[in-house]
Enzyme design. Sequence first.
Site, PDB file in Angstrom:
ATOM      1  CE  LYS A  22      83.167  -4.917  -8.178  1.00  0.00           C
ATOM      2  NZ  LYS A  22      81.832  -5.009  -7.542  1.00  0.00           N
TER       3      LYS A  22
ATOM      4  CE1 TYR B 173      85.871  -2.213  -8.853  1.00  0.00           C
ATOM      5  CE2 TYR B 173      86.718  -3.023 -10.948  1.00  0.00           C
ATOM      6  CZ  TYR B 173      85.655  -2.666 -10.145  1.00  0.00           C
ATOM      7  OH  TYR B 173      84.377  -2.766 -10.627  1.00  0.00           O
TER       8      TYR B 173
END
Lengths: 471, 254
Positions: free
Chosen positions: B164, B160
């Site tokens: 990002k 993740y």
Amino acid sequence: MMPTPASAAPGRRTPLVGWGGTRPTVAEVVALTSGAVAEQTLRHPGRRGVIARGLGRSYGDAALNAGGTVLDATALDTPGPTVGPDGTVRVPAGLSLDALLRTVVPAGWFVPVTPGTRFVTIGGAIAADVHGKNHHRDGSIGAHIRRLTLATPTGTVEIGPDRDPELFWATVGGMGLTGVILEADLVLPAIETAHLRVDTVRTGDLDEVMALMTEGDHRYHYSVAWIDCVIRGRHLGRSVLTRGDFARRSELSSRCAERPLDYRAAVRLTAPPVFPSGLVNHRTMRAFNEAVYRRAPAHREGELQTIARFFHPLDVIGSWNRLYGRRGFLQWQVVLPFGAEDVLRRSIEGLAAAGAASSLAVLKRFGPGDPAPLSFPTEGWTLALDLAVAPELTALLDGLDDAVVKAGGRVYLAKDSRVRRELVGVMYPRLDEWRAVRRRVDPDGVLISDLDRRLDLTGRTPAPNGRSARS
Amino acid sequence: MNDALGLPQSILVLGGGSELARAVVARLLAARPASVVLGGRPGSDALAGAAAEAAAAGATSVTTVAFDATDPASLLAAVDDVFDGHGDVDLVLVAFGVLGDQTACESDPLEAVEVATVDYTSAVVAGLAAARRLRRQGHGTLVALSSVAGERVRRANFVYGSAKAGMDGFYQGLTDALVGSGVQVVVVRPGFVTTRMTAGMKPPPLATDAAAVAEAVVAALAKGSGTVWVPGLLRPVFSGLRHLPRPLWRRVPG
């Protein structure tokens, strides 16, 4: 001559911004070198319409047209005007008051109305129906126009107070949305000298300045008060009231009397684009207001001042708007009818209590308004102040707007960049009448500005962002 | 049209069902009425709930548009449809994203591909698709919800976090690419936000909530393009954490 196809219009996509420096938008800028260019552009407007722009002194988005065409009217500034014996002068719409003053003052004429800056075009001044320090005597600029040439999407017309008065008055204060003003005949007042005889009074609070203005403004041709909107408590609204009249030749010193109409108006320095956004804050503005107040004489009569010093003190610094930094600023200018003095007081209290970073504010008494449906001035008090951009301003100014509207007042569209759309029809109750006149000359909605998209002046709803009927 | 303080009159939300998006829309509508288009998974309850909320909060109109964030082509089509059919869009909020299951991702690479597709690839498509249309209309704001997880990627959620990080970098570059176009870009880097997505996790220090993120977005809009941290204190904290020795950094718990 071969007609030029629209695609050949030498437009350049350019970011444009209002005087407040907030939210630039990009438009195709076309130099308005002749009336034919206006007609051509209005005939082939492109997908997102057309608006004319002068010197970009409206604070918000009145002279912006995102994604569309902006006609740069400053290209329309020749030939040099000649003043008739009765003071009538024919001027191209792109001529600045600065250029006009330089031509006509030495010949013994002044302009009928000047706003706080001389760096506005005649066309822009008419489209905003600007007012000045003499509004209580002479009204706004619309009252001094005899004739206009207006290029509309349905053709170029000559209009005036006695020739298609509906369209004439819809154009005065019409924010450029009835057409492109090409030329105007205005009537200039005669002056004996380029100096004013000025009386200055410093007042300790708001009541004092309002009482002085109410009692004595009629004795002066020009009157305005600079008001401190930062200080709270006992001295709330303390002011420096300056009022004056053009001096007679006999009132000048012998040296000045030799060249009584000598006109000098210099831009002494220009602010570079380097100032940080936080420079104009509550603390610096408190010190600034204090200094201005202390520097003014408590009471002085008959001081001789030049035209530039009396009418355009801020023009000494070029691009002073850069002092606010990249984030920019906005101006809140409202008018309140006589009798609503309590709302005026509470507005100033609210601004001071919120610690809004406001530089010097201006207070003035307006005389009666003119027949233009969207003209700002109406009889009463007007207050104008600059505020550095901050997110808190939405709630603060929305609250003040509500009180102003409830009291029968309104905000000035040429200064606005944030008022709520739903208030416009309440503040300008003749909006529908104006729309009907506008539709007559622009049935397809060719004329559009970002101001119109934001406030829906022309009544394009329900499409929320003013896409015209054609697209 | 956006006003001088950046408040929009028409809003497109990509990831309209997300709690952060709903809070931002509610905060914007509290300031100014606006038309709202919510994009998200077809038939999602969250999207229907968000639409009802927006209508109740004073939206002048509410419509939904379907796309699947794991399918970038469907996203591109949705953005173009909205710009073709709804007139100007003043503000585009890129709010979709998935946290993913780090353990599952490590054992099944295709699970990681889904996280990377939603959080990076589709975010890129959203940014480019919206930028193209905003540039043409000559004005508008693009708000992208990034995360501090991308500021320095941690062992505990590096799939993740890395997506990002890429997404944040992309929007920083897009901000510069759009200078002079009339389009502003605001990149929002919230810290740990207590939402449905983080339910069951223990909030770390400096945790924030959706309302605080919404408030920060509205404040950022007034200032034009830029990067905003929520809470603001995370900015100095992360400028320190960025230099934390690696053996210590990898022990920062998830």
